[in-house]
Design a protein around this motif. Structure first.
Motif, PDB file in Angstrom:
ATOM      1  N   ARG A 286      -3.915   2.075 -17.681  1.00  0.00           N
ATOM      2  CA  ARG A 286      -5.257   1.978 -16.286  1.00  0.00           C
ATOM      3  C   ARG A 286      -4.122   2.135 -15.332  1.00  0.00           C
ATOM      4  NH1 ARG A 286     -11.163  -0.562 -17.237  1.00  0.00           N
ATOM      5  NH2 ARG A 286     -11.014  -1.408 -15.048  1.00  0.00           N
ATOM      6  N   VAL A 287      -5.101   2.730 -14.588  1.00  0.00           N
ATOM      7  CA  VAL A 287      -4.669   2.314 -12.919  1.00  0.00           C
ATOM      8  C   VAL A 287      -5.776   1.890 -11.990  1.00  0.00           C
ATOM      9  CG1 VAL A 287      -3.589   2.672 -10.912  1.00  0.00           C
ATOM     10  CG2 VAL A 287      -3.280   4.137 -12.928  1.00  0.00           C
ATOM     11  N   ASP A 288      -6.311   0.681 -11.216  1.00  0.00           N
ATOM     12  CA  ASP A 288      -7.351   0.405 -10.666  1.00  0.00           C
ATOM     13  C   ASP A 288      -7.127   0.598  -8.840  1.00  0.00           C
ATOM     14  OD1 ASP A 288      -9.452  -0.418 -12.507  1.00  0.00           O
ATOM     15  OD2 ASP A 288      -8.272  -1.202 -13.271  1.00  0.00           O
ATOM     16  N   CYS A 289      -8.080   1.072  -8.252  1.00  0.00           N
ATOM     17  CA  CYS A 289      -7.370   0.678  -7.141  1.00  0.00           C
ATOM     18  C   CYS A 289      -7.839  -0.901  -6.894  1.00  0.00           C
ATOM     19  CB  CYS A 289      -7.753   1.790  -5.945  1.00  0.00           C
ATOM     20  SG  CYS A 289      -7.644   1.191  -4.611  1.00  0.00           S
ATOM     21  N   ASP A 290      -6.805  -1.723  -5.699  1.00  0.00           N
ATOM     22  CA  ASP A 290      -7.086  -2.715  -5.277  1.00  0.00           C
ATOM     23  C   ASP A 290      -6.985  -2.779  -4.188  1.00  0.00           C
ATOM     24  OD1 ASP A 290      -6.666  -5.433  -5.623  1.00  0.00           O
ATOM     25  OD2 ASP A 290      -5.201  -5.244  -6.375  1.00  0.00           O
ATOM     26  N   PRO A 291      -7.794  -2.079  -3.290  1.00  0.00           N
ATOM     27  CA  PRO A 291      -8.371  -2.487  -2.309  1.00  0.00           C
ATOM     28  C   PRO A 291      -7.950  -3.708  -1.262  1.00  0.00           C
ATOM     29  CG  PRO A 291     -10.355  -1.926  -3.458  1.00  0.00           C
ATOM     30  CD  PRO A 291      -9.361  -2.476  -4.338  1.00  0.00           C
ATOM     31  N   GLY A 292      -7.581  -3.376   0.538  1.00  0.00           N
ATOM     32  CA  GLY A 292      -6.494  -4.844   1.202  1.00  0.00           C
ATOM     33  C   GLY A 292      -5.713  -5.370  -0.097  1.00  0.00           C
ATOM     34  N   ALA A 293      -5.166  -5.377  -1.198  1.00  0.00           N
ATOM     35  CA  ALA A 293      -4.707  -6.377  -1.283  1.00  0.00           C
ATOM     36  C   ALA A 293      -2.759  -6.323  -0.571  1.00  0.00           C
ATOM     37  CB  ALA A 293      -4.093  -5.438  -2.753  1.00  0.00           C
ATOM     38  N   LEU A 294      -2.347  -5.857   0.099  1.00  0.00           N
ATOM     39  CA  LEU A 294      -1.639  -5.592   1.185  1.00  0.00           C
ATOM     40  C   LEU A 294      -2.086  -6.121   2.666  1.00  0.00           C
ATOM     41  CD1 LEU A 294       1.970  -4.906   0.884  1.00  0.00           C
ATOM     42  CD2 LEU A 294       1.142  -2.822   1.536  1.00  0.00           C
ATOM     43  N   MET A 295      -0.890  -7.038   3.118  1.00  0.00           N
ATOM     44  CA  MET A 295      -0.978  -6.839   4.131  1.00  0.00           C
ATOM     45  C   MET A 295       0.225  -6.010   4.994  1.00  0.00           C
ATOM     46  SD  MET A 295      -3.726  -8.473   5.240  1.00  0.00           S
ATOM     47  CE  MET A 295      -3.640  -8.523   6.685  1.00  0.00           C
ATOM     48  N   LEU A 296       0.128  -5.443   5.344  1.00  0.00           N
ATOM     49  CA  LEU A 296       1.392  -5.153   6.156  1.00  0.00           C
ATOM     50  C   LEU A 296       1.747  -4.330   6.871  1.00  0.00           C
ATOM     51  CD1 LEU A 296       3.126  -2.073   4.522  1.00  0.00           C
ATOM     52  CD2 LEU A 296       1.289  -0.787   5.515  1.00  0.00           C
ATOM     53  N   LEU A 297       3.140  -4.952   7.630  1.00  0.00           N
ATOM     54  CA  LEU A 297       3.067  -4.298   8.654  1.00  0.00           C
ATOM     55  C   LEU A 297       3.749  -3.053   9.514  1.00  0.00           C
ATOM     56  CD1 LEU A 297       5.412  -7.704   9.084  1.00  0.00           C
ATOM     57  CD2 LEU A 297       3.427  -7.391  10.667  1.00  0.00           C
ATOM     58  N   ALA A 298       2.787  -2.256   9.940  1.00  0.00           N
ATOM     59  CA  ALA A 298       2.266  -1.166   9.663  1.00  0.00           C
ATOM     60  C   ALA A 298       1.875  -0.330  11.200  1.00  0.00           C
ATOM     61  CB  ALA A 298       2.862   0.282   8.725  1.00  0.00           C
ATOM     62  N   PRO A 299       1.923   0.564  11.854  1.00  0.00           N
ATOM     63  CA  PRO A 299       0.993   0.656  12.853  1.00  0.00           C
ATOM     64  C   PRO A 299      -0.277   1.530  11.996  1.00  0.00           C
ATOM     65  CG  PRO A 299       3.089   2.168  13.049  1.00  0.00           C
ATOM     66  CD  PRO A 299       3.322   1.217  11.428  1.00  0.00           C
ATOM     67  N   PRO A 300      -1.838   1.307  12.681  1.00  0.00           N
ATOM     68  CA  PRO A 300      -2.646   2.006  12.539  1.00  0.00           C
ATOM     69  C   PRO A 300      -2.998   3.437  11.657  1.00  0.00           C
ATOM     70  CG  PRO A 300      -3.121   0.923  14.444  1.00  0.00           C
ATOM     71  CD  PRO A 300      -1.840   1.030  14.348  1.00  0.00           C
ATOM     72  N   GLN A 301      -3.336   3.778  10.376  1.00  0.00           N
ATOM     73  CA  GLN A 301      -3.528   4.566  10.020  1.00  0.00           C
ATOM     74  C   GLN A 301      -3.842   5.444  10.257  1.00  0.00           C
ATOM     75  OE1 GLN A 301      -4.218   4.466   5.499  1.00  0.00           O
ATOM     76  NE2 GLN A 301      -3.039   6.234   5.332  1.00  0.00           N
ATOM     77  N   THR A 302      -3.570   6.719  10.446  1.00  0.00           N
ATOM     78  CA  THR A 302      -4.289   7.734  11.274  1.00  0.00           C
ATOM     79  C   THR A 302      -4.780   8.849  10.008  1.00  0.00           C
ATOM     80  OG1 THR A 302      -2.474   9.437  11.390  1.00  0.00           O
ATOM     81  CG2 THR A 302      -2.860   7.569  13.345  1.00  0.00           C
ATOM     82  N   ARG A 303      -5.369   9.776  10.163  1.00  0.00           N
ATOM     83  CA  ARG A 303      -6.580  10.710   9.749  1.00  0.00           C
ATOM     84  C   ARG A 303      -4.937  11.777   9.471  1.00  0.00           C
ATOM     85  NH1 ARG A 303      -9.927  10.522   5.889  1.00  0.00           N
ATOM     86  NH2 ARG A 303     -10.633   8.432   6.821  1.00  0.00           N
ATOM     87  N   ALA A 304      -4.806  12.534   8.285  1.00  0.00           N
ATOM     88  CA  ALA A 304      -3.820  13.278   8.270  1.00  0.00           C
ATOM     89  C   ALA A 304      -4.719  14.532   8.556  1.00  0.00           C
ATOM     90  CB  ALA A 304      -3.170  13.681   6.712  1.00  0.00           C
ATOM     91  N   LYS A 305      -4.147  15.981   9.353  1.00  0.00           N
ATOM     92  CA  LYS A 305      -5.363  17.165   9.222  1.00  0.00           C
ATOM     93  C   LYS A 305      -4.753  17.476   7.624  1.00  0.00           C
ATOM     94  CE  LYS A 305      -3.248  17.836  13.721  1.00  0.00           C
ATOM     95  NZ  LYS A 305      -2.541  18.873  14.765  1.00  0.00           N
ATOM     96  N   ALA A 306      -6.164  18.098   7.318  1.00  0.00           N
ATOM     97  CA  ALA A 306      -6.004  19.045   6.090  1.00  0.00           C
ATOM     98  C   ALA A 306      -4.757  20.334   6.113  1.00  0.00           C
ATOM     99  CB  ALA A 306      -7.547  19.675   5.762  1.00  0.00           C
ATOM    100  N   PRO A 307      -4.268  19.933   4.804  1.00  0.00           N
ATOM    101  CA  PRO A 307      -3.375  21.045   4.412  1.00  0.00           C
ATOM    102  C   PRO A 307      -3.799  22.922   4.344  1.00  0.00           C
ATOM    103  CG  PRO A 307      -2.829  19.311   2.652  1.00  0.00           C
ATOM    104  CD  PRO A 307      -4.724  19.640   3.641  1.00  0.00           C
ATOM    105  N   ARG A 308      -2.341  23.304   5.183  1.00  0.00           N
ATOM    106  CA  ARG A 308      -3.421  25.009   5.248  1.00  0.00           C
ATOM    107  C   ARG A 308      -2.419  25.599   4.512  1.00  0.00           C
ATOM    108  NH1 ARG A 308      -3.571  25.401  12.734  1.00  0.00           N
ATOM    109  NH2 ARG A 308      -5.448  24.449  12.283  1.00  0.00           N
TER     110      ARG A 308
END
Length: 308
Positions: A286-308
């Motif tokens: 069983r897998v559950d999404c754990d929202p916000g479980a990690l504080m990550l030192l990384a740039p803001p996440q950008t929305r990827a372009k849809a694959p073509r």
């Protein structure tokens, strides 16, 4: 926040790149005013114990130096604690770092970015996948693989050469000769789906295996898991479709079905699950999404372009 930083290191990552990454990473962090402590466990269990002790003692950040395996170990120490995780990517695949916009195989640049984010208090919340196992919860950052891809992962981990994605390309060819689709039973937020499948991947992140974008639309800030199901296909079809994972264009193939869910249960006979390249054990899982479980030192996440 403490200015003390803990580096947890896999010196064998990336065929020795982990060991070479420690000094430039530590030098860059010290130049930014941090006291740096380096942890080297006698084995993975010892390394995890030491990492958890550092977190409990109030380290300002835990910084994983190595590949996705070391990141996976570090996640077990920091998930749900609020202690920020930094990543100095020096492994073979580095899928976690790539998916989060972090420098790869440039330890000084990665450390400078880590230091800048700490200085600015700019750690960001990220989701994790949480797997229920008999030994307790296991968190992962990239993809849980099962079926054909977990067999490829197993074979790729046993191979010494070649390096990087080519190792997995060869493992794919080797596994094609024997693999057959298996009957899966999935439960997605309480809805059951039964299907014969070649593989089922559950993505918190987008990729595994050194850039295979099996869950190309996944994000780590949406509270959802992306599920990719490759159905009952012939070897010839699989051979044509699987290379498309490097661009994510396999998602448009008629044999591929995708879902999004907060909770996923996977069951299939004689099938092992892997997450972040590490074995979890046999299905069911069983897998559950754990929202916000990690504080990550990384740039803001950008929305990827849809694959073509």
């Amino acid at each position: 926040m403490s200015s003390d930083i803990t580096l947890i290191v896999n010196p064998t990552a990336g065929r020795g790149r982990g060991a070479h990454a420690v000094r430039p990473a530590a030098d860059a962090l010290r130049a930014a005013g941090h006291a740096v402590r380096t942890l080297l466990g006698a084995d993975p269990a010892d390394a995890l114990r030491r990492a958890r002790e550092a977190v409990a003692d109030g380290t300002g950040a835990l910084v994983a130096v190595g590949g996705d395996g070391m990141v996976s170990l570090a996640l077990q120490a920091v998930a749900g604690t609020g202690t920020p995780l930094g990543v100095i990517a020096a492994g073979t695949g580095n899928d976690f770092a790539r998916s989060q916009g972090l420098p790869v195989r440039d330890p000084a640049a990665a450390a400078r970015l880590t230091a800048a984010l700490l200085r600015d208090g700019a750690a960001r919340a990220a989701d994790l996948g949480r797997v229920t196992t008999p030994a307790g919860p296991r968190w992962y950052g990239t993809v849980l693989a099962s079926g054909f891809d977990s067999r490829v992962n197993d074979r790729g981990n046993r191979m010494r050469l070649p390096a990087g994605r080519f190792r997995y390309d060869l493992a794919i060819l080797a596994e094609l000769a024997a693999f057959r689709p298996v009957p899966y039973r999935l439960v997605l937020d309480g809805r059951a789906v039964e299907t014969d499948a070649t593989l089922v991947a559950v993505g918190n992140g987008t990729s595994y295996g050194g850039g295979m974008r099996i869950c190309a639309g996944a994000r780590t800030d949406d509270g959802l898991l992306d599920v990719t199901v490759v159905g009952d296909v012939t070897r010839a079809t699989l051979l044509k479709v699987f290379p498309r994972v490097y661009r994510g264009t396999h998602l448009g193939h008629p044999a591929v079905t995708t879902y999004r869910a907060r909770s996923v249960t996977l069951d299939a006979p004689a099938t092992t699950g892997y997450a972040d390249g590490e074995p979890l054990g046999p299905l069911p899982l069983r897998v559950d999404c754990d929202p916000g479980a990690l504080m990550l030192l990384a740039p803001p996440q950008t929305r990827a372009k849809a694959p073509r």
